[in-house]
Scaffold this active site. Structure first.
Site, PDB file in Angstrom:
ATOM      1  N   VAL A   1      41.600  53.795  40.753  1.00  0.00           N
ATOM      2  CA  VAL A   1      41.485  52.996  39.529  1.00  0.00           C
ATOM      3  C   VAL A   1      40.018  52.750  39.203  1.00  0.00           C
ATOM      4  O   VAL A   1      39.588  52.854  38.053  1.00  0.00           O
ATOM      5  CB  VAL A   1      42.235  51.649  39.703  1.00  0.00           C
ATOM      6  CG1 VAL A   1      41.894  50.686  38.571  1.00  0.00           C
ATOM      7  CG2 VAL A   1      43.733  51.887  39.747  1.00  0.00           C
ATOM      8  N   CYS A   2      39.219  52.438  40.220  1.00  0.00           N
ATOM      9  CA  CYS A   2      37.821  52.054  39.983  1.00  0.00           C
ATOM     10  C   CYS A   2      37.092  53.130  39.176  1.00  0.00           C
ATOM     11  O   CYS A   2      36.428  52.830  38.182  1.00  0.00           O
ATOM     12  CB  CYS A   2      37.128  51.809  41.314  1.00  0.00           C
ATOM     13  SG  CYS A   2      35.397  51.378  41.166  1.00  0.00           S
TER      14      CYS A   2
ATOM     15  N   LYS B   1      32.056  49.820  32.992  1.00  0.00           N
ATOM     16  CA  LYS B   1      30.607  49.588  33.036  1.00  0.00           C
ATOM     17  C   LYS B   1      29.890  50.476  32.027  1.00  0.00           C
ATOM     18  O   LYS B   1      28.887  50.078  31.429  1.00  0.00           O
ATOM     19  CB  LYS B   1      30.059  49.832  34.445  1.00  0.00           C
ATOM     20  CG  LYS B   1      29.855  48.613  35.279  1.00  0.00           C
ATOM     21  CD  LYS B   1      30.992  47.764  35.689  1.00  0.00           C
ATOM     22  CE  LYS B   1      31.809  46.888  34.902  1.00  0.00           C
ATOM     23  NZ  LYS B   1      33.042  46.436  35.522  1.00  0.00           N
TER      24      LYS B   1
ATOM     25  N   GLY C   1      44.079  36.165  28.733  1.00  0.00           N
ATOM     26  CA  GLY C   1      43.510  36.062  30.086  1.00  0.00           C
ATOM     27  C   GLY C   1      41.993  36.029  30.022  1.00  0.00           C
ATOM     28  O   GLY C   1      41.366  37.001  29.601  1.00  0.00           O
ATOM     29  N   GLY C   2      41.425  34.907  30.424  1.00  0.00           N
ATOM     30  CA  GLY C   2      39.966  34.756  30.418  1.00  0.00           C
ATOM     31  C   GLY C   2      39.396  34.975  31.801  1.00  0.00           C
ATOM     32  O   GLY C   2      38.593  34.183  32.289  1.00  0.00           O
ATOM     33  N   GLY C   3      39.818  36.070  32.459  1.00  0.00           N
ATOM     34  CA  GLY C   3      39.292  36.418  33.779  1.00  0.00           C
ATOM     35  C   GLY C   3      38.319  37.584  33.663  1.00  0.00           C
ATOM     36  O   GLY C   3      37.742  37.826  32.596  1.00  0.00           O
TER      37      GLY C   3
ATOM     38  N   ARG D   1      46.259  41.338  38.489  1.00  0.00           N
ATOM     39  CA  ARG D   1      46.753  42.626  38.974  1.00  0.00           C
ATOM     40  C   ARG D   1      47.708  42.377  40.140  1.00  0.00           C
ATOM     41  O   ARG D   1      47.608  41.351  40.821  1.00  0.00           O
ATOM     42  CB  ARG D   1      45.590  43.518  39.431  1.00  0.00           C
ATOM     43  CG  ARG D   1      44.623  43.856  38.306  1.00  0.00           C
ATOM     44  CD  ARG D   1      43.515  44.783  38.767  1.00  0.00           C
ATOM     45  NE  ARG D   1      44.008  46.086  39.181  1.00  0.00           N
ATOM     46  CZ  ARG D   1      44.206  47.122  38.368  1.00  0.00           C
ATOM     47  NH1 ARG D   1      43.941  47.009  37.083  1.00  0.00           N
ATOM     48  NH2 ARG D   1      44.658  48.263  38.829  1.00  0.00           N
TER      49      ARG D   1
ATOM     50  N   ALA E   1      36.358  46.420  44.793  1.00  0.00           N
ATOM     51  CA  ALA E   1      36.113  47.716  45.435  1.00  0.00           C
ATOM     52  C   ALA E   1      35.235  47.570  46.672  1.00  0.00           C
ATOM     53  O   ALA E   1      35.462  48.224  47.686  1.00  0.00           O
ATOM     54  CB  ALA E   1      35.459  48.664  44.432  1.00  0.00           C
TER      55      ALA E   1
ATOM     56  N   HIS F   1       6.351  39.862  41.731  1.00  0.00           N
ATOM     57  CA  HIS F   1       6.112  39.187  40.451  1.00  0.00           C
ATOM     58  C   HIS F   1       5.703  40.221  39.405  1.00  0.00           C
ATOM     59  O   HIS F   1       4.949  41.132  39.741  1.00  0.00           O
ATOM     60  CB  HIS F   1       4.988  38.163  40.618  1.00  0.00           C
ATOM     61  CG  HIS F   1       4.663  37.419  39.361  1.00  0.00           C
ATOM     62  ND1 HIS F   1       5.494  36.444  38.844  1.00  0.00           N
ATOM     63  CD2 HIS F   1       3.612  37.522  38.499  1.00  0.00           C
ATOM     64  CE1 HIS F   1       4.958  35.964  37.727  1.00  0.00           C
ATOM     65  NE2 HIS F   1       3.818  36.608  37.494  1.00  0.00           N
TER      66      HIS F   1
HETATM   67  P1  NAD Z   1      41.886  37.617  36.759  1.00  0.00           P
HETATM   68  O1  NAD Z   1      42.713  36.997  37.803  1.00  0.00           O
HETATM   69  O2  NAD Z   1      40.432  37.755  36.962  1.00  0.00           O
HETATM   70  O3  NAD Z   1      42.063  36.806  35.393  1.00  0.00           O
HETATM   71  C1  NAD Z   1      43.300  36.602  34.804  1.00  0.00           C
HETATM   72  C2  NAD Z   1      43.186  35.365  33.940  1.00  0.00           C
HETATM   73  O4  NAD Z   1      44.357  35.280  33.161  1.00  0.00           O
HETATM   74  C3  NAD Z   1      43.085  34.089  34.740  1.00  0.00           C
HETATM   75  O5  NAD Z   1      42.001  33.344  34.250  1.00  0.00           O
HETATM   76  C4  NAD Z   1      44.430  33.399  34.489  1.00  0.00           C
HETATM   77  O6  NAD Z   1      44.337  32.002  34.508  1.00  0.00           O
HETATM   78  C5  NAD Z   1      44.775  33.931  33.114  1.00  0.00           C
HETATM   79  N1  NAD Z   1      46.203  33.971  32.796  1.00  0.00           N
HETATM   80  C6  NAD Z   1      47.214  34.323  33.611  1.00  0.00           C
HETATM   81  N2  NAD Z   1      48.383  34.311  32.935  1.00  0.00           N
HETATM   82  C7  NAD Z   1      48.083  33.942  31.659  1.00  0.00           C
HETATM   83  C8  NAD Z   1      48.857  33.748  30.476  1.00  0.00           C
HETATM   84  N3  NAD Z   1      50.169  33.958  30.479  1.00  0.00           N
HETATM   85  N4  NAD Z   1      48.218  33.369  29.362  1.00  0.00           N
HETATM   86  C9  NAD Z   1      46.879  33.152  29.355  1.00  0.00           C
HETATM   87  N5  NAD Z   1      46.095  33.328  30.440  1.00  0.00           N
HETATM   88  C10 NAD Z   1      46.692  33.721  31.576  1.00  0.00           C
HETATM   89  O7  NAD Z   1      42.595  39.003  36.438  1.00  0.00           O
HETATM   90  P2  NAD Z   1      42.093  40.259  35.585  1.00  0.00           P
HETATM   91  O8  NAD Z   1      41.022  39.883  34.648  1.00  0.00           O
HETATM   92  O9  NAD Z   1      43.343  40.868  35.062  1.00  0.00           O
HETATM   93  O10 NAD Z   1      41.487  41.177  36.705  1.00  0.00           O
HETATM   94  C11 NAD Z   1      42.279  41.509  37.842  1.00  0.00           C
HETATM   95  C12 NAD Z   1      41.444  41.675  39.053  1.00  0.00           C
HETATM   96  O11 NAD Z   1      40.721  42.885  38.949  1.00  0.00           O
HETATM   97  C13 NAD Z   1      40.375  40.608  39.231  1.00  0.00           C
HETATM   98  O12 NAD Z   1      40.855  39.461  39.867  1.00  0.00           O
HETATM   99  C14 NAD Z   1      39.380  41.329  40.063  1.00  0.00           C
HETATM  100  O13 NAD Z   1      39.786  41.227  41.397  1.00  0.00           O
HETATM  101  C15 NAD Z   1      39.492  42.757  39.596  1.00  0.00           C
HETATM  102  N6  NAD Z   1      38.401  43.095  38.660  1.00  0.00           N
HETATM  103  C16 NAD Z   1      37.119  42.969  39.072  1.00  0.00           C
HETATM  104  C17 NAD Z   1      36.097  43.277  38.210  1.00  0.00           C
HETATM  105  C18 NAD Z   1      34.681  43.163  38.683  1.00  0.00           C
HETATM  106  O14 NAD Z   1      34.469  43.148  39.900  1.00  0.00           O
HETATM  107  N7  NAD Z   1      33.717  43.038  37.783  1.00  0.00           N
HETATM  108  C19 NAD Z   1      36.359  43.684  36.913  1.00  0.00           C
HETATM  109  C20 NAD Z   1      37.675  43.793  36.524  1.00  0.00           C
HETATM  110  C21 NAD Z   1      38.685  43.492  37.409  1.00  0.00           C
END
Ligand code: NAD
Length: 473
Positions: free
Chosen positions: A42-43, A52, A181-183, A273, A321, A445
């Site tokens: 997937v990565c 990225k 989803g604000g993740g 996920r 990853a 610096h």
């Molecule tokens: P996440 O867990 O980061 O964020 C999901 C968000 O969705 C959470 O804030 C949660 O509260 C919210 N949520 C859940 N159900 C909801 C709903 N019904 N309505 C509104 N909000 C809701 O998950 P993701 O963004 O899907 O990413 C999955 C995983 O993939 C991450 O946890 C991370 O491990 C990995 N990932 C990492 C990177 C990185 O390293 N930069 C980038 C992408 C993904």
């Protein structure tokens, strides 16, 4: 046809290919199995790397716009989506092709197909050409990764409703995009689409973006993202998604949301996920899967079945990853007879938005919840000469420090390049560094890395570029 190998690795993502490569380097006969034509998982195919590439484009677009403040104007950007997609595909094929070559150089047998477990020492693979092969192994490492979660309320299938894989295809730039989803994914891909010109609304069900991340860091990001996005709705969920030929009518539940359904052109669902632990035949072994779908492993990444190991997203959070890279080494070294364990003090995390948000170790809230006596130090990038030269004084570097020993417990950084800078925090914590250890290290610096040094100096009230009269007195 039965074929014997010492190590079978199921899944060729960051965990799987790292395990296979190391095992081959240590002299094992290795078979690596994945449905894709080359390693990458997937990565590389539909995660870290294509996202990225797109985030880089997003940054160029916003910086080009902001350059007018330095007297440089480029005019309205023209986005050629076909070229953008093919550049992103070139990035993916360069990287996966490179891994294919590394696989061949190490004389690893790569089987393109889907594996199931026959018993604790045999896998059956339905090969891409339709044939079936049986592989007998001494050990196997399961590294099948994870897939986007689709809770029932968001499970509607329609080409206007995307998961991260669909969004990375960038088939269109929807005029109005809803991100659920604000993740990590919601904010990274939401930033890409906002920079490309979509009016992006993010709904997050908890009271904050990136729940669990230090609010001091999130605040800095949210300020800039708030200007880029159409709306960010916290404490809000989606109760109904109704796609039509014209758009998706979405009913929201939360504070101040309109009672009527809102029309969006597309919806990106990014609500977490789930691990791919539904490997056929796993129930014919002593492997145990927990209630959340993760395979239970010990500190060596051994499952309940002695011949089988599990690593990466399959073996628990965080689903990152670099955690998988490290677990791969532990599993392979264990198989090779070495005495090792997966026991990192910290696993860094980076959200590759603009500004980037990166952290490792304990947050201030976690340290306090653990009953530790901690002090914090925040170094505002407004006091960094380098940040001023790039007009990015919005950043901040924060240290969480054990009050008594002055050892560094956590580091949080928000600002451009935070993902690179956090590595110093990882080394500091893993090496047991204290505030004086950091202040005694000369940093180059003018760089943003000096914000780590000055954060440590600031902890002592002795930062050159921040005056703290109260501490001195
Ligand atoms: P996440 O867990 O980061 O964020 C999901 C968000 O969705 C959470 O804030 C949660 O509260 C919210 N949520 C859940 N159900 C909801 C709903 N019904 N309505 C509104 N909000 C809701 O998950 P993701 O963004 O899907 O990413 C999955 C995983 O993939 C991450 O946890 C991370 O491990 C990995 N990932 C990492 C990177 C990185 O390293 N930069 C980038 C992408 C993904």
């Amino acid at each position: 046809m039965t074929h014997a190998t010492e190590l079978a690795v199921v899944g060729a993502g960051p965990g799987g290919y790292t395990a296979a490569f190391l095992a081959a380097d240590l002299g094992m006969k290795v078979t690596l199995i994945d449905e894709a034509p080359n390693p990458g998982g997937v990565c590389l195919y539909r995660g870290c790397m294509p996202s990225k590439a797109l985030l880089h484009v997003a940054k160029v677009l916003t910086e080009a716009q902001e350059a007018s403040q330095w007297g440089i104007s480029f005019g309205e950007p023209k986005v050629d989506l076909d070229r953008l997609r093919s550049w992103k595909s070139e990035v993916v094929s360069t990287l996966t092709g490179g891994l294919g070559q590394l696989t061949q150089q190490r004389k690893i047998e790569y089987v393109q197909g889907k594996a199931s477990l026959v018993d604790p020492n045999r896998a059956a693979v339905t090969v891409a050409d339709g044939s079936r092969r049986e592989i007998r192994f001494d050990h196997a490492i399961l590294a099948t990764g994870s897939r986007p979660a689709r809770p029932a309320a968001l499970a509607v299938q329609h080409d206007r409703i995307l998961d991260s894989t669909g969004a990375l295809e960038v088939q269109r730039i929807p005029p109005r995009l809803l991100v659920v989803g604000g993740g990590y994914i919601g904010l990274e891909l939401g930033s890409v689409y906002a920079a490309l010109g979509s009016a992006v609304t993010v709904v997050e069900m908890t009271p904050a973006l990136l729940p669990g991340v230090d609010p001091d860091l999130v605040r800095v990001f949210a300020r800039r993202f708030g200007a880029l996005a159409e709306a960010v709705r916290l404490n809000t969920t989606v109760t109904d998604l109704a796609p039509t030929d014209e758009g998706v009518d979405v009913r929201l539940e939360g504070p101040d949301v309109p009672a009527d359904p809102q029309r969006f052109d597309e919806v990106l669902v990014a609500v977490g996920r789930v691990p791919n632990s539904n490997i056929e035949g796993v129930d014919r072994t002593a492997v145990k899967v927990d209630a959340r779908g993760f395979i239970e492993v010990d500190a060596q990444r051994r499952t309940g079945e002695r011949s089988l190991f599990a690593i990466g997203d399959l073996a628990g959070e965080p689903m990152l990853a670099h955690k998988a890279f490290h677990e791969a080494r532990v599993a392979v070294e264990t198989i090779a007879g070495q005495s090792v364990a997966f026991e990192p003090l910290v696993i860094p995390a980076v959200v590759f938005t603009d500004p980037e948000i990166a952290w490792c170790g304990l947050t201030e809230a976690q340290a306090k919840a653990e009953g530790r006596t901690v002090s914090t130090s925040r170094f505002p990038w407004g006091a960094s000469g380098r940040a001023v030269t790039i007009s990015r004084t919005d950043g901040m570097t924060k240290l969480v420090v054990d009050k008594e020993s002055e050892s560094i417990l956590g580091v949080g950084i928000v600002g451009p390049g935070a993902g690179e800078l956090i590595a110093e925090g990882v080394v500091a914590i893993e090496m047991g560094a204290t505030i004086p250890d950091l202040t005694h290290c000369i940093h180059p610096h003018p760089t943003l890395s000096e914000t780590m040094l000055e954060s440590a100096e600031s902890f002592l009230g002795l930062s050159t570029h921040v005056y703290k009269p109260s501490r001195r007195s």
